[in-house]
Write an enzyme that holds these catalytic residues in place. Structure first.
Site, PDB file in Angstrom:
ATOM      1  N   HIS A   1      -6.547   6.752  -7.631  1.00 15.87           N
ATOM      2  CA  HIS A   1      -5.408   7.430  -8.267  1.00 15.87           C
ATOM      3  C   HIS A   1      -5.984   8.343  -9.360  1.00 15.87           C
ATOM      4  CE1 HIS A   1      -1.826   7.636 -10.923  1.00 15.87           C
ATOM      5  NE2 HIS A   1      -1.113   7.290  -9.870  1.00 15.87           N
TER       6      HIS A   1
ATOM      7  N   ASP B   1      -8.897  -1.325 -11.158  1.00 17.88           N
ATOM      8  CA  ASP B   1      -7.529  -0.843 -11.325  1.00 17.88           C
ATOM      9  C   ASP B   1      -6.651  -1.711 -10.433  1.00 17.88           C
ATOM     10  OD1 ASP B   1      -5.110   0.378 -10.815  1.00 17.88           O
ATOM     11  OD2 ASP B   1      -5.944   2.382 -10.494  1.00 17.88           O
TER      12      ASP B   1
ATOM     13  N   GLN C   1      -1.928  -1.757  -7.966  1.00 18.87           N
ATOM     14  CA  GLN C   1      -1.257  -2.030  -6.688  1.00 18.87           C
ATOM     15  C   GLN C   1      -1.555  -3.419  -6.139  1.00 18.87           C
ATOM     16  OE1 GLN C   1       1.035  -0.239  -5.287  1.00 18.87           O
ATOM     17  NE2 GLN C   1       0.849   1.530  -6.620  1.00 18.87           N
TER      18      GLN C   1
ATOM     19  N   LYS D   1       5.157  -2.379 -11.895  1.00 16.12           N
ATOM     20  CA  LYS D   1       4.875  -2.519 -10.458  1.00 16.12           C
ATOM     21  C   LYS D   1       4.936  -3.976 -10.018  1.00 16.12           C
ATOM     22  CE  LYS D   1       2.090   1.633 -10.293  1.00 16.12           C
ATOM     23  NZ  LYS D   1       2.681   2.748  -9.568  1.00 16.12           N
TER      24      LYS D   1
ATOM     25  N   CYS E   1      -0.569  11.199  -6.278  1.00 14.36           N
ATOM     26  CA  CYS E   1      -1.581  11.261  -7.359  1.00 14.36           C
ATOM     27  C   CYS E   1      -2.971  10.929  -6.829  1.00 14.36           C
ATOM     28  CB  CYS E   1      -1.231  10.334  -8.532  1.00 14.36           C
ATOM     29  SG  CYS E   1       0.231  10.807  -9.405  1.00 14.36           S
TER      30      CYS E   1
END
Ligand code: PMP
Length: 401
Positions: free
Chosen positions: A118, A195, A198, A221, A359
């Site tokens: 991203h 990261d 997700q 999220k 993104c």
């Protein structure tokens, strides 16, 4: 249906049709427990935290710190000192770039990211490289949308100071082999930032078993509020890093001659934090824990398998991202139809999907496409909703072809 009833937003019609919400990778909807936690806080407990001795301040502080403990358990961290509240994944990554990066990454040092990132896990490292004269290297992506682990191994050397990759790709749904990535990076002395934007709502995270150095995620999220996120960092690293922002709360003592900094985690939490959203984040974590991540993942996996099978039967449709290990994200293109037109015409039928580059412009370039249409599933989605998507797409194709 019982779970759906927990999410008031789902009970509405859009353009005369029952809403189908398939934009969960962008943000999830919030259960009543989270909404009620926000209302309860502002109606009964609102106060600034940590320094007040009156009852409201004590209540607000207690609930704020209770979320820190819930997050510690959610991530399997050893100590609440390692849990820093941020505004989201983006801020967590920028914090590491600005503090760890500025102090420990210098001219000629290398940072490895991946072609699946991203923009928020690309740009902060480019900014750091520009400032320091460091070098950014990128793990390439295969045609299936997986990381090329052979090239990764060949990029590793003692020059690499940091590897920053996502656990799960937001654009394709690929689950990356982060344990292997971390172990191989550590073997050359590099630190690793994951990261987790997700992954945190789908996959059980154990930062100690992973031995990860930094792990960032966003509340919004995982069925929590926007504006709050978490950065996990290993205590010895956080202690060695300079503060991020200066201000109240992050100090021990201030004088014009010299200021000393607070202990962890407060050293990294300057200013009045997002108290209400932090408190409501605990309600989201509790919600996930009650259902169980394995149960959520099993339901989402079934939706993904069904959707993939049905989508592949549509003529001219190609799925981008066919990794062996995926979360409930399906990204696709249809010959001769722009993703934006698909998005608008699905919205006309009450179906919310994401279209565009997600993104991840370098990744779109890798696949030679302008963007995709992405459907991403959450705990409240159903097989009937996937059927609505398929019928909706068939209608779009009939209209435009
Ligand atoms: N990384 C990934 C993989 C993401 O999907 C996102 C959000 N789309 C982010 C980082 C940034 O998260 P936020 O906007 O909540 O900071």
């Amino acid at each position: 249906q019982k779970i759906r009833a927990d999410f008031p937003v789902l009970d509405q019609t859009i353009n005369g049709k029952q809403l189908v919400y398939f934009d969960n990778a962008a943000t999830t909807q919030k259960p009543s427990a989270v909404i009620n936690a926000l209302v309860h806080y502002y109606q009964t407990d609102n106060a600034n935290i940590h320094r007040g001795i009156h009852t409201l301040a004590e209540r607000a502080t207690r609930d704020f710190e209770a979320t820190r403990e819930a997050v510690r358990a959610f991530l399997g961290a050893a100590s609440t000192e390692e849990i820093i509240f941020t505004s989201g994944t983006t801020q967590g990554i920028n914090l590491v770039a600005s503090t760890f990066g500025r102090k420990f990454i210098g001219e000629g040092d290398e940072i490895i990211i991946s072609g699946l990132e991203h923009h928020s896990n690309i740009v902060p490292w480019q900014m750091l490289c520009e400032e320091k004269g460091s070098i950014l290297k990128v793990i390439p992506v295969t045609d299936e949308g997986e990381l090329d682990m052979e090239v990764y191994a060949s990029l590793l050397s003692p020059n690499v100071k940091l590897v920053a990759v996502n656990h799960v790709s937001n654009a394709l749904g690929t689950i990356n082999p982060i344990k292997q990535i971390i172990d191989q990076a550590h073997a050359v002395g590099a630190k690793v930032l994951i990261d987790g934007a997700q992954s945190s709502s789908h996959i059980t995270i154990d930062v100690q078993a992973l031995d990860v150095d930094f792990y960032a995620f966003s509340g919004h999220k995982i069925y929590g509020p926007t504006g709050v996120g978490v950065l996990y960092g290993k205590k010895e690293l956080l202690n060695a890093m300079p503060p991020y922002m200066g201000g109240g709360e992050m100090i021990k003592e201030v004088s014009f001659e010299k200021t000393t900094y607070n202990e962890l985690p407060y050293k990294f939490e300057a200013g009045t934090p997002n108290i209400a959203d932090v408190i409501a984040l605990k309600a989201a974590i509790d919600y996930i824990n009650v259902i169980g991540k394995e149960n959520i993942a099993a339901h989402e996996d079934a939706l993904l398998a069904y959707a993939t099978e049905r989508l592949l039967k549509i003529e001219g449709l190609r799925i981008i991202g066919t990794a062996k290990e995926k979360v409930s994200v399906v990204s696709f293109v249809i010959d001769g139809i722009h993703p934006q037109d698909i998005g608008v015409l699905l919205d006309n039928q009450g179906i919310a999907v994401r279209t565009g580059h997600h993104c991840t412009q370098p990744l779109m370039k890798r696949f030679n496409i302008v963007g995709t249409t992405r459907a991403s599933f959450a705990v409240y989605n159903t097989i009937e909703e996937v059927d609505r998507l398929i019928t909706g797409l068939e209608r779009v194709i009939k209209m435009l072809k």
